[in-house]
Design a protein around this motif. Structure first.
Motif, PDB file in Angstrom:
ATOM      1  N   LEU A  95       4.792   4.003  -2.143  1.00  0.00           N
ATOM      2  CA  LEU A  95       4.163   2.782  -1.430  1.00  0.00           C
ATOM      3  C   LEU A  95       5.274   2.206  -0.326  1.00  0.00           C
ATOM      4  O   LEU A  95       6.489   2.781  -0.135  1.00  0.00           O
ATOM      5  N   SER A  96       4.727   1.936   0.830  1.00  0.00           N
ATOM      6  CA  SER A  96       5.321   1.706   2.057  1.00  0.00           C
ATOM      7  C   SER A  96       4.916   0.089   2.316  1.00  0.00           C
ATOM      8  O   SER A  96       3.824  -0.116   2.768  1.00  0.00           O
ATOM      9  N   ILE A  97       6.138  -0.670   2.309  1.00  0.00           N
ATOM     10  CA  ILE A  97       5.857  -2.075   2.937  1.00  0.00           C
ATOM     11  C   ILE A  97       6.309  -2.172   4.310  1.00  0.00           C
ATOM     12  O   ILE A  97       7.625  -2.372   4.543  1.00  0.00           O
ATOM     13  N   GLU A  98       5.747  -1.759   5.059  1.00  0.00           N
ATOM     14  CA  GLU A  98       6.090  -1.375   6.427  1.00  0.00           C
ATOM     15  C   GLU A  98       5.055  -1.619   7.764  1.00  0.00           C
ATOM     16  O   GLU A  98       4.048  -0.831   7.182  1.00  0.00           O
ATOM     17  N   PRO A  99       5.124  -2.032   8.841  1.00  0.00           N
ATOM     18  CA  PRO A  99       6.353  -3.087   9.077  1.00  0.00           C
ATOM     19  C   PRO A  99       6.185  -4.462   8.494  1.00  0.00           C
ATOM     20  O   PRO A  99       5.103  -4.975   8.215  1.00  0.00           O
ATOM     21  N   ILE A 100       7.275  -4.947   7.964  1.00  0.00           N
ATOM     22  CA  ILE A 100       7.307  -6.350   7.627  1.00  0.00           C
ATOM     23  C   ILE A 100       7.079  -7.124   8.846  1.00  0.00           C
ATOM     24  O   ILE A 100       7.610  -7.126   9.755  1.00  0.00           O
ATOM     25  N   ILE A 101       5.996  -8.017   8.568  1.00  0.00           N
ATOM     26  CA  ILE A 101       5.470  -8.726   9.787  1.00  0.00           C
ATOM     27  C   ILE A 101       5.897 -10.269   9.271  1.00  0.00           C
ATOM     28  O   ILE A 101       5.520 -10.764   8.288  1.00  0.00           O
ATOM     29  N   LYS A 102       6.664 -11.237  10.121  1.00  0.00           N
ATOM     30  CA  LYS A 102       6.852 -12.264   9.845  1.00  0.00           C
ATOM     31  C   LYS A 102       5.477 -13.181   9.971  1.00  0.00           C
ATOM     32  O   LYS A 102       4.907 -13.107  11.256  1.00  0.00           O
ATOM     33  N   VAL A 103       5.329 -13.968   9.066  1.00  0.00           N
ATOM     34  CA  VAL A 103       4.482 -15.104   8.933  1.00  0.00           C
ATOM     35  C   VAL A 103       4.902 -16.565   8.657  1.00  0.00           C
ATOM     36  O   VAL A 103       5.918 -16.485   7.870  1.00  0.00           O
ATOM     37  N   ASN A 105       5.607   3.106 -13.478  1.00  0.00           N
ATOM     38  CA  ASN A 105       5.979   4.435 -13.966  1.00  0.00           C
ATOM     39  C   ASN A 105       5.398   5.675 -13.171  1.00  0.00           C
ATOM     40  O   ASN A 105       6.163   6.722 -13.019  1.00  0.00           O
ATOM     41  N   LEU A 106       4.389   5.167 -12.293  1.00  0.00           N
ATOM     42  CA  LEU A 106       3.801   6.437 -11.383  1.00  0.00           C
ATOM     43  C   LEU A 106       3.863   6.000 -10.005  1.00  0.00           C
ATOM     44  O   LEU A 106       3.249   6.542  -9.183  1.00  0.00           O
ATOM     45  N   ILE A 107       4.946   5.221  -9.627  1.00  0.00           N
ATOM     46  CA  ILE A 107       5.308   5.039  -8.419  1.00  0.00           C
ATOM     47  C   ILE A 107       6.535   5.614  -8.165  1.00  0.00           C
ATOM     48  O   ILE A 107       7.645   5.492  -8.685  1.00  0.00           O
ATOM     49  N   ARG A 108       6.557   6.702  -7.266  1.00  0.00           N
ATOM     50  CA  ARG A 108       7.475   7.704  -6.892  1.00  0.00           C
ATOM     51  C   ARG A 108       8.594   6.804  -6.168  1.00  0.00           C
ATOM     52  O   ARG A 108       9.840   7.022  -6.680  1.00  0.00           O
ATOM     53  N   ASP A 109       8.584   6.200  -5.213  1.00  0.00           N
ATOM     54  CA  ASP A 109       9.298   5.272  -4.458  1.00  0.00           C
ATOM     55  C   ASP A 109       8.589   4.238  -3.610  1.00  0.00           C
ATOM     56  O   ASP A 109       7.565   4.532  -3.476  1.00  0.00           O
ATOM     57  N   ILE A 110       9.613   3.497  -2.860  1.00  0.00           N
ATOM     58  CA  ILE A 110       9.177   2.486  -2.024  1.00  0.00           C
ATOM     59  C   ILE A 110       9.896   2.417  -0.822  1.00  0.00           C
ATOM     60  O   ILE A 110      11.138   2.281  -1.011  1.00  0.00           O
ATOM     61  N   ASN A 111       9.350   2.537   0.497  1.00  0.00           N
ATOM     62  CA  ASN A 111      10.109   2.402   1.504  1.00  0.00           C
ATOM     63  C   ASN A 111       9.967   0.949   2.228  1.00  0.00           C
ATOM     64  O   ASN A 111       8.908   0.334   2.162  1.00  0.00           O
ATOM     65  N   VAL A 112      10.834   0.287   2.679  1.00  0.00           N
ATOM     66  CA  VAL A 112      10.756  -1.058   3.205  1.00  0.00           C
ATOM     67  C   VAL A 112      11.445  -0.851   4.758  1.00  0.00           C
ATOM     68  O   VAL A 112      12.300  -0.545   4.746  1.00  0.00           O
ATOM     69  N   GLY A 113      10.373  -1.306   5.561  1.00  0.00           N
ATOM     70  CA  GLY A 113      11.081  -1.443   7.136  1.00  0.00           C
ATOM     71  C   GLY A 113      10.337  -2.582   7.675  1.00  0.00           C
ATOM     72  O   GLY A 113       9.159  -2.891   7.470  1.00  0.00           O
ATOM     73  N   ILE A 117      11.207  -2.735 -10.089  1.00  0.00           N
ATOM     74  CA  ILE A 117      11.589  -1.305 -10.068  1.00  0.00           C
ATOM     75  C   ILE A 117      12.929  -0.892  -9.786  1.00  0.00           C
ATOM     76  O   ILE A 117      13.566  -2.113  -9.329  1.00  0.00           O
ATOM     77  N   GLU A 118      13.518   0.058 -10.222  1.00  0.00           N
ATOM     78  CA  GLU A 118      14.969   0.515 -10.053  1.00  0.00           C
ATOM     79  C   GLU A 118      15.222   0.449  -8.575  1.00  0.00           C
ATOM     80  O   GLU A 118      14.477   1.081  -7.773  1.00  0.00           O
ATOM     81  N   GLU A 119      16.655   0.186  -8.317  1.00  0.00           N
ATOM     82  CA  GLU A 119      16.916   0.017  -7.042  1.00  0.00           C
ATOM     83  C   GLU A 119      17.110   1.500  -6.281  1.00  0.00           C
ATOM     84  O   GLU A 119      16.638   1.438  -4.947  1.00  0.00           O
ATOM     85  N   GLU A 120      17.328   2.129  -6.991  1.00  0.00           N
ATOM     86  CA  GLU A 120      17.492   3.780  -6.464  1.00  0.00           C
ATOM     87  C   GLU A 120      16.159   4.326  -5.819  1.00  0.00           C
ATOM     88  O   GLU A 120      15.782   5.125  -5.400  1.00  0.00           O
ATOM     89  N   LYS A 121      14.857   3.675  -6.412  1.00  0.00           N
ATOM     90  CA  LYS A 121      13.539   4.175  -5.791  1.00  0.00           C
ATOM     91  C   LYS A 121      13.191   3.455  -4.605  1.00  0.00           C
ATOM     92  O   LYS A 121      12.088   3.426  -4.022  1.00  0.00           O
ATOM     93  N   ALA A 161       0.945   8.446  -0.061  1.00  0.00           N
ATOM     94  CA  ALA A 161       1.607   7.225   0.358  1.00  0.00           C
ATOM     95  C   ALA A 161       0.748   6.120   0.828  1.00  0.00           C
ATOM     96  O   ALA A 161      -0.166   6.759   1.907  1.00  0.00           O
ATOM     97  N   TRP A 162       0.608   5.065   0.474  1.00  0.00           N
ATOM     98  CA  TRP A 162      -0.025   3.787   1.039  1.00  0.00           C
ATOM     99  C   TRP A 162       0.754   2.987   1.518  1.00  0.00           C
ATOM    100  O   TRP A 162       1.802   2.262   1.027  1.00  0.00           O
ATOM    101  N   THR A 163       0.415   2.455   2.792  1.00  0.00           N
ATOM    102  CA  THR A 163       0.950   1.173   3.479  1.00  0.00           C
ATOM    103  C   THR A 163       0.378  -0.026   2.768  1.00  0.00           C
ATOM    104  O   THR A 163      -0.867   0.080   2.951  1.00  0.00           O
TER     105      THR A 163
END
Length: 331
Positions: free
Chosen positions: A235-243, A264-272, A325-329, A197-199
């Protein structure tokens, strides 16, 4: 400077517990940090937990501490962290502290010291996981109190965990990183029960707030290398920093990510979003009260502090991701 090179210049002194010289991992590390002055100690806490240490000053010249972990090899995962639907969620800490210096990092307020502790007795970590997985499957985050892949050239821990995962199918490991060190594990046969996983954050955020970390381009290059081997990455988009110009910056960032990567080779994405406990954020603010991270309005929500418009920021990111990307991911 790449993360794989940082340790060569950082550790002028290496504190080594007296009873860890017998470990193979200790020998390997000492062979790599050839110019470090070795100082023998009885217990890492005598150095690491000393009062009145200057965290930010130490960050400019971190020292290395090699120690033995004696208890609590697995911890229950925090409710602030995404468990991706796994009931039995744990994390483990082979390394305390990080070579990176992100202004928002919770490690800034966690320890008295910014020196690096490496627990060399990885075999005991494996035994604890063996015990926990006797009757159930578990999910274990390996990069919780550090960036384990950033240290791979020094420790080889990722190699060790990948090898172990092949023997124990009841464990699912996540190796999360901001590094560009995939080359250290690129030749390995990485099993399905190891998630890489990459941030990722916009370069505008990386340049201002993620000191010493590789650029977005370098991280994307690493992810493409992993995908070229057929690996499905997180993929991890975290932490969301306000700019300033938040929507344009994050919109362009997400467009760039999906332009470069194979979705197609992205397993999922977390957003925080950026959030932490009220007491913890006080400690971080005290270390750097002039950081622009704290120039926006924060509110206390059920004991945790975050931006007053946290939900709007997160929903904007999710709406942009759903274009690609699909919402379920998306977690």
């Amino acid at each position: 400077m790449k993360s794989s090179e940082l340790y060569l210049n950082s550790f002028s002194h290496i504190y080594v517990e007296r009873d860890v010289f017998e470990y193979e991992k200790t020998t390997d590390i000492l062979r790599k940090v050839v110019n470090g002055q070795v100082i023998v100690i009885d217990n890492y806490k005598d150095v690491f937990n000393r009062p009145k240490q200057d965290f930010l000053l130490q960050k400019k010249s971190q020292k290395l501490i090699l120690a033995k972990k004696r208890d609590e090899f697995l911890y229950k995962g925090s409710e602030l962290c995404e468990n991706f639907g796994y009931k039995h969620f744990f994390y483990t800490s082979n390394i305390l502290n990080c070579i990176y210096d992100c202004e928002y990092c919770y490690l800034r307020g966690l320890y008295n010291s910014s020196n690096i502790v490496i627990f060399v007795n990885i075999e005991d970590f494996f035994r604890a996981i063996d015990e926990e997985t006797k009757d159930k499957k578990i999910y274990v985050a390996l990069s919780y109190d550090s960036d384990i892949l950033a240290f791979e050239g020094l420790t080889g821990f990722c190699n060790d965990y990948i090898d172990y995962a092949k023997k124990n199918k009841n464990v699912l490991f996540e190796i999360r990183t901001k590094s560009s060190n995939f080359n250290f594990i690129a030749k390995l046969d990485i099993p399905e029960n190891v998630i890489l996983a990459w941030t990722l954050l916009p370069d505008d955020v990386i340049k201002f707030y993620e000191n010493k970390t590789p650029s977005l381009d370098l991280r994307l290059k690493d992810i493409k290398a992993a995908q070229s081997k057929g690996l499905r990455v997180r993929l991890s988009i975290e932490p969301i920093i306000k700019v300033r110009n938040f929507e344009k910056i994050y919109k362009d960032f997400i467009e760039k990510v999906f332009k470069e990567l194979d979705k197609n080779l992205i397993r999922d994405i977390n957003v925080g979003a950026f959030r932490m406990s009220k007491e913890h954020i006080k400690r971080i603010r005290k270390l750097n009260p002039y950081s622009k991270i704290f120039s926006y309005k924060f509110v206390n929500k059920e004991g945790y502090v975050s931006y007053d418009d946290e939900e709007n920021l997160r929903e904007f990111i999710i709406s942009e991701l759903k274009k690609y990307i699909e919402e379920e991911k998306i977690y």
